[in-house]
Motif scaffolding. Sequence first.
Motif, short mmCIF file in Angstrom:
data_model
loop_
_atom_site.label_atom_id
_atom_site.label_comp_id
_atom_site.label_asym_id
_atom_site.label_seq_id
_atom_site.Cartn_x
_atom_site.Cartn_y
_atom_site.Cartn_z
N GLU A 95 17.70 -41.87 -20.96
CA GLU A 95 17.74 -43.23 -20.43
C GLU A 95 16.80 -44.06 -21.30
O GLU A 95 15.60 -43.79 -21.34
N ILE A 96 17.34 -45.04 -22.00
CA ILE A 96 16.57 -45.81 -22.97
C ILE A 96 16.51 -47.27 -22.52
O ILE A 96 17.55 -47.92 -22.38
N GLU A 97 15.31 -47.75 -22.29
CA GLU A 97 15.15 -49.16 -21.94
C GLU A 97 15.28 -49.99 -23.21
O GLU A 97 14.85 -49.58 -24.28
N PHE A 98 15.87 -51.18 -23.06
CA PHE A 98 16.12 -52.02 -24.24
C PHE A 98 14.84 -52.44 -24.95
O PHE A 98 14.82 -52.55 -26.17
N ASN A 99 13.75 -52.66 -24.21
CA ASN A 99 12.50 -53.10 -24.85
C ASN A 99 11.85 -51.99 -25.67
O ASN A 99 10.96 -52.26 -26.45
N LYS A 100 12.27 -50.74 -25.51
CA LYS A 100 11.71 -49.64 -26.30
C LYS A 100 12.51 -49.36 -27.57
O LYS A 100 12.12 -48.54 -28.38
N ILE A 101 13.62 -50.05 -27.76
CA ILE A 101 14.44 -49.85 -28.96
C ILE A 101 13.82 -50.63 -30.11
O ILE A 101 13.70 -51.86 -30.04
N ALA A 102 13.38 -49.93 -31.15
CA ALA A 102 12.74 -50.56 -32.30
C ALA A 102 13.78 -51.12 -33.27
O ALA A 102 13.61 -52.20 -33.82
N GLN A 103 14.86 -50.38 -33.48
CA GLN A 103 15.91 -50.80 -34.41
C GLN A 103 17.26 -50.39 -33.87
O GLN A 103 17.40 -49.35 -33.24
N VAL A 104 18.25 -51.23 -34.13
CA VAL A 104 19.63 -50.90 -33.76
C VAL A 104 20.54 -51.35 -34.89
O VAL A 104 20.35 -52.41 -35.47
N ASP A 105 21.49 -50.51 -35.24
CA ASP A 105 22.43 -50.83 -36.31
C ASP A 105 23.70 -50.01 -36.08
O ASP A 105 23.71 -49.09 -35.28
N TYR A 117 36.88 -45.02 -35.33
CA TYR A 117 35.59 -44.96 -34.68
C TYR A 117 34.45 -45.15 -35.68
O TYR A 117 34.60 -44.89 -36.86
N GLY A 118 33.31 -45.57 -35.16
CA GLY A 118 32.13 -45.74 -35.98
C GLY A 118 30.92 -45.12 -35.31
O GLY A 118 31.04 -44.42 -34.31
N SER A 119 29.75 -45.39 -35.87
CA SER A 119 28.50 -44.80 -35.38
C SER A 119 27.51 -45.88 -35.01
O SER A 119 27.45 -46.94 -35.64
N LEU A 120 26.70 -45.59 -34.01
CA LEU A 120 25.62 -46.47 -33.57
C LEU A 120 24.30 -45.77 -33.88
O LEU A 120 24.13 -44.60 -33.54
N PHE A 121 23.40 -46.48 -34.55
CA PHE A 121 22.10 -45.91 -34.89
C PHE A 121 21.03 -46.60 -34.04
O PHE A 121 20.95 -47.83 -34.02
N LEU A 122 20.21 -45.80 -33.37
CA LEU A 122 19.12 -46.32 -32.56
C LEU A 122 17.82 -45.67 -32.99
O LEU A 122 17.76 -44.47 -33.21
N LYS A 123 16.77 -46.47 -33.09
CA LYS A 123 15.43 -45.96 -33.32
C LYS A 123 14.61 -46.39 -32.11
O LYS A 123 14.44 -47.57 -31.86
N MET A 129 4.19 -40.65 -29.38
CA MET A 129 4.90 -39.70 -30.23
C MET A 129 5.60 -40.33 -31.42
O MET A 129 6.34 -39.66 -32.11
N GLY A 130 5.46 -41.60 -31.64
CA GLY A 130 6.19 -42.23 -32.74
C GLY A 130 7.56 -42.67 -32.29
O GLY A 130 7.74 -43.26 -31.24
N THR A 131 8.60 -42.36 -33.08
CA THR A 131 9.96 -42.80 -32.77
C THR A 131 10.92 -41.62 -32.73
O THR A 131 10.66 -40.56 -33.29
N LYS A 132 12.05 -41.85 -32.08
CA LYS A 132 13.13 -40.87 -32.07
C LYS A 132 14.40 -41.58 -32.52
O LYS A 132 14.67 -42.70 -32.09
N ASN A 133 15.15 -40.94 -33.38
CA ASN A 133 16.39 -41.52 -33.90
C ASN A 133 17.60 -40.92 -33.19
O ASN A 133 17.66 -39.71 -32.97
N TYR A 134 18.54 -41.78 -32.86
CA TYR A 134 19.81 -41.36 -32.28
C TYR A 134 20.93 -41.83 -33.20
O TYR A 134 20.93 -42.98 -33.63
N ASN A 135 21.88 -40.97 -33.47
CA ASN A 135 23.08 -41.32 -34.21
C ASN A 135 24.26 -40.98 -33.30
O ASN A 135 24.66 -39.83 -33.19
N VAL A 136 24.78 -41.99 -32.62
CA VAL A 136 25.84 -41.79 -31.63
C VAL A 136 27.17 -42.08 -32.31
O VAL A 136 27.44 -43.22 -32.67
N ARG A 137 27.99 -41.06 -32.49
CA ARG A 137 29.28 -41.19 -33.18
C ARG A 137 30.41 -41.36 -32.17
O ARG A 137 30.25 -41.12 -30.99
N GLY A 138 31.57 -41.73 -32.70
CA GLY A 138 32.77 -41.75 -31.89
C GLY A 138 32.94 -42.96 -31.00
O GLY A 138 33.72 -42.94 -30.07
N ILE A 139 32.24 -44.05 -31.28
CA ILE A 139 32.40 -45.29 -30.52
C ILE A 139 33.43 -46.15 -31.24
O ILE A 139 33.43 -46.21 -32.47
N LEU A 140 34.31 -46.79 -30.51
CA LEU A 140 35.34 -47.63 -31.12
C LEU A 140 34.73 -48.71 -32.00
O LEU A 140 33.73 -49.31 -31.65
#
Length: 156
Positions: A95-105, A117-123, A129-140
């Motif tokens: 569960e990621i709150e929008f104010n904690k997202i450092a970067q989105v692309d 489909y494409g990919s969504l990148f979230l930092k 602990m620093g940052t965690k990266n998410y690479n969510v694939r398969g989104i239209l």
Amino acid sequence: MKKKKMTIRQALEQLDYPLTYKKFSKTFKKIKKNERRFFIKLLKVYCSEIKNHELVYLASASQLNLNQKGLVIVLADRLMLIHSKERAKIIHFDEIEFNKIAQVDFERMDESDNDIYGSLFLKVARKNMGTKNYNVRGILKEDLPKLTEFIKMKKS
């Protein structure tokens, strides 16, 4: 004549957003039986986190990595990522709150599935602990610009 059941992805694409969570949770009735079990398994995990009258602004089937399918759900103040292997009992829930997202692309080109489909990148910034990266694939592809703009708007 019997009505043909849909896949999770097709059912989510046909919904008119925003809609209440209560209405969103009833979409499993339209899904094929083998995928319905998987959808209900995911639904049980985050149903305690979402209130019935909370609005779902966008939901999409996705892949967190190559062997885990799941859902991305966009609510008014947060983003939910829930993924699992189909036969596994372990479910990954973030569960990621929008104010904690450092970067989105996003990236529209994905080698698999005929470039639909494409990919969504979230930092995401985490406490101590620093940052965690998410690479969510398969989104239209057509949902990606709307999704990133919505996140950027809510972030600021």
